[in-house]
Design a protein around this motif. Sequence first.
Motif, mmCIF file in Angstrom:
data_model
loop_
_atom_site.group_PDB
_atom_site.id
_atom_site.type_symbol
_atom_site.label_atom_id
_atom_site.label_comp_id
_atom_site.label_asym_id
_atom_site.label_seq_id
_atom_site.Cartn_x
_atom_site.Cartn_y
_atom_site.Cartn_z
ATOM 1 N N ILE A 1 3.295 -32.633 -12.150
ATOM 2 C CA ILE A 1 1.964 -32.560 -12.750
ATOM 3 C C ILE A 1 1.716 -31.106 -13.152
ATOM 4 N N ASP A 2 1.607 -30.893 -14.441
ATOM 5 C CA ASP A 2 1.432 -29.540 -14.981
ATOM 6 C C ASP A 2 -0.035 -29.356 -15.348
ATOM 7 N N PRO A 3 -0.749 -28.488 -14.617
ATOM 8 C CA PRO A 3 -2.189 -28.354 -14.864
ATOM 9 C C PRO A 3 -2.522 -27.849 -16.259
ATOM 10 N N PHE B 1 -1.201 -34.891 -19.424
ATOM 11 C CA PHE B 1 -0.678 -35.649 -18.299
ATOM 12 C C PHE B 1 0.095 -36.874 -18.778
ATOM 13 N N LYS B 2 1.208 -37.125 -18.113
ATOM 14 C CA LYS B 2 2.019 -38.306 -18.421
ATOM 15 C C LYS B 2 1.240 -39.572 -18.071
ATOM 16 N N GLU B 3 1.422 -40.611 -18.885
ATOM 17 C CA GLU B 3 0.862 -41.926 -18.557
ATOM 18 C C GLU B 3 1.990 -42.798 -18.047
ATOM 19 N N PHE B 4 1.906 -43.171 -16.776
ATOM 20 C CA PHE B 4 2.936 -44.021 -16.178
ATOM 21 C C PHE B 4 2.747 -45.471 -16.596
ATOM 22 N N ASP B 5 3.877 -46.195 -16.684
ATOM 23 C CA ASP B 5 3.784 -47.639 -16.931
ATOM 24 C C ASP B 5 4.633 -48.391 -15.914
ATOM 25 N N GLU B 6 4.869 -47.720 -14.780
ATOM 26 C CA GLU B 6 5.599 -48.346 -13.675
ATOM 27 C C GLU B 6 5.184 -47.665 -12.368
ATOM 28 N N PRO B 7 5.446 -48.332 -11.226
ATOM 29 C CA PRO B 7 4.983 -47.798 -9.948
ATOM 30 C C PRO B 7 5.549 -46.409 -9.623
ATOM 31 N N PHE B 8 4.743 -45.608 -8.975
ATOM 32 C CA PHE B 8 5.204 -44.289 -8.543
ATOM 33 C C PHE B 8 4.529 -43.867 -7.239
ATOM 34 N N VAL B 9 5.188 -42.887 -6.610
ATOM 35 C CA VAL B 9 4.679 -42.268 -5.383
ATOM 36 C C VAL B 9 4.210 -40.865 -5.755
ATOM 37 N N LEU B 10 3.121 -40.429 -5.162
ATOM 38 C CA LEU B 10 2.608 -39.086 -5.412
ATOM 39 C C LEU B 10 2.907 -38.193 -4.204
ATOM 40 N N ILE B 11 3.430 -37.008 -4.458
ATOM 41 C CA ILE B 11 3.560 -36.005 -3.393
ATOM 42 C C ILE B 11 2.626 -34.857 -3.732
ATOM 43 N N THR B 12 1.721 -34.568 -2.812
ATOM 44 C CA THR B 12 0.763 -33.496 -3.089
ATOM 45 C C THR B 12 0.664 -32.500 -1.941
ATOM 46 N N PRO B 13 0.613 -31.217 -2.272
ATOM 47 C CA PRO B 13 0.319 -30.226 -1.235
ATOM 48 C C PRO B 13 -1.173 -30.230 -0.931
ATOM 49 N N VAL C 1 -4.460 -32.995 -9.939
ATOM 50 C CA VAL C 1 -3.870 -34.224 -9.380
ATOM 51 C C VAL C 1 -4.799 -35.403 -9.674
ATOM 52 N N ARG C 2 -6.085 -35.200 -9.437
ATOM 53 C CA ARG C 2 -7.059 -36.270 -9.738
ATOM 54 C C ARG C 2 -7.133 -36.538 -11.245
ATOM 55 N N ASP C 3 -7.094 -35.462 -12.034
ATOM 56 C CA ASP C 3 -7.146 -35.648 -13.492
ATOM 57 C C ASP C 3 -5.937 -36.454 -13.967
ATOM 58 N N PHE C 4 -4.782 -36.174 -13.363
ATOM 59 C CA PHE C 4 -3.574 -36.942 -13.694
ATOM 60 C C PHE C 4 -3.751 -38.411 -13.289
ATOM 61 N N LEU C 5 -4.255 -38.650 -12.084
ATOM 62 C CA LEU C 5 -4.421 -40.042 -11.620
ATOM 63 C C LEU C 5 -5.438 -40.799 -12.468
ATOM 64 N N ASP C 6 -6.397 -40.066 -13.028
ATOM 65 C CA ASP C 6 -7.435 -40.700 -13.844
ATOM 66 C C ASP C 6 -7.031 -40.829 -15.311
ATOM 67 N N THR C 7 -5.794 -40.458 -15.607
ATOM 68 C CA THR C 7 -5.277 -40.568 -16.974
ATOM 69 C C THR C 7 -4.681 -41.964 -17.193
ATOM 70 N N GLY C 8 -5.039 -42.600 -18.314
ATOM 71 C CA GLY C 8 -4.498 -43.917 -18.636
ATOM 72 C C GLY C 8 -4.662 -44.872 -17.457
ATOM 73 N N ALA C 9 -3.587 -45.625 -17.160
ATOM 74 C CA ALA C 9 -3.625 -46.583 -16.049
ATOM 75 C C ALA C 9 -2.907 -46.024 -14.818
ATOM 76 N N ASN C 10 -2.741 -44.703 -14.760
ATOM 77 C CA ASN C 10 -1.954 -44.106 -13.672
ATOM 78 C C ASN C 10 -2.401 -44.560 -12.290
ATOM 79 N N ALA C 11 -3.702 -44.647 -12.077
ATOM 80 C CA ALA C 11 -4.205 -45.015 -10.744
ATOM 81 C C ALA C 11 -3.691 -46.391 -10.320
#
Length: 128
Positions: free
Chosen positions: A29-31, A35-47, A57-67
């Motif tokens: 995730i590049d601030p 943000f990439k829009e995922f179209d398949e399941p993924f795991v998030l690793i966050t510090p 991180v939240r902005d990425f998750l709120d992009t497209g259908a990422n959540a």
Amino acid sequence: MKIAYFSVTGQTRRFIKKLALPADEVYEIDPTGAFKEFDEPFVLITPTYEDNITEPVRDFLDTGANATYLKGIVGTGNRNFAQLFIFTARDLARDYQVPIIYAFEFNGTPKDVTNFKKAVKKLESQND
Ligand SMILES: Cc1cc2nc3c(=O)[nH]c(=O)nc-3n(C[C@H](O)[C@H](O)[C@H](O)COP(=O)(O)O)c2cc1C
């Protein structure tokens, strides 16, 4: 399952390198970027940092259908923060209603690499 991660000081990025995965399996995730829009399941690793630092991180998750494709969260932090250990991951897990599948400190030990892979496999089997 794909992996999306965020890294401010490079510890999480170092952990990702230890996994030795093909480049298209991991997304940083590049601030400063789109943000990439995922179209398949993924795991998030966050510090773990104050909310203003982890806002991308939240902005990425709120992009497209990422959540909807987010299946689990891994937290990385520092246990010296005691009750605040991996609070970013815990807050996200609560807000996005997904489980925390693993936690480790800094860039992870070899044991963390093994345990992380096991936790992702388990999550994959639950999402089949
Ligand atoms: C300013 C600052 C605040 C932090 N706050 C926390 C915290 O509240 N809880 C925690 O578990 N770790 C905390 N950490 C530790 C980082 O989350 C940890 O070192 C992580 O591995 C950093 O990952 P990164 O280098 O990929 O950004 C903090 C680190 C810094 C520098």
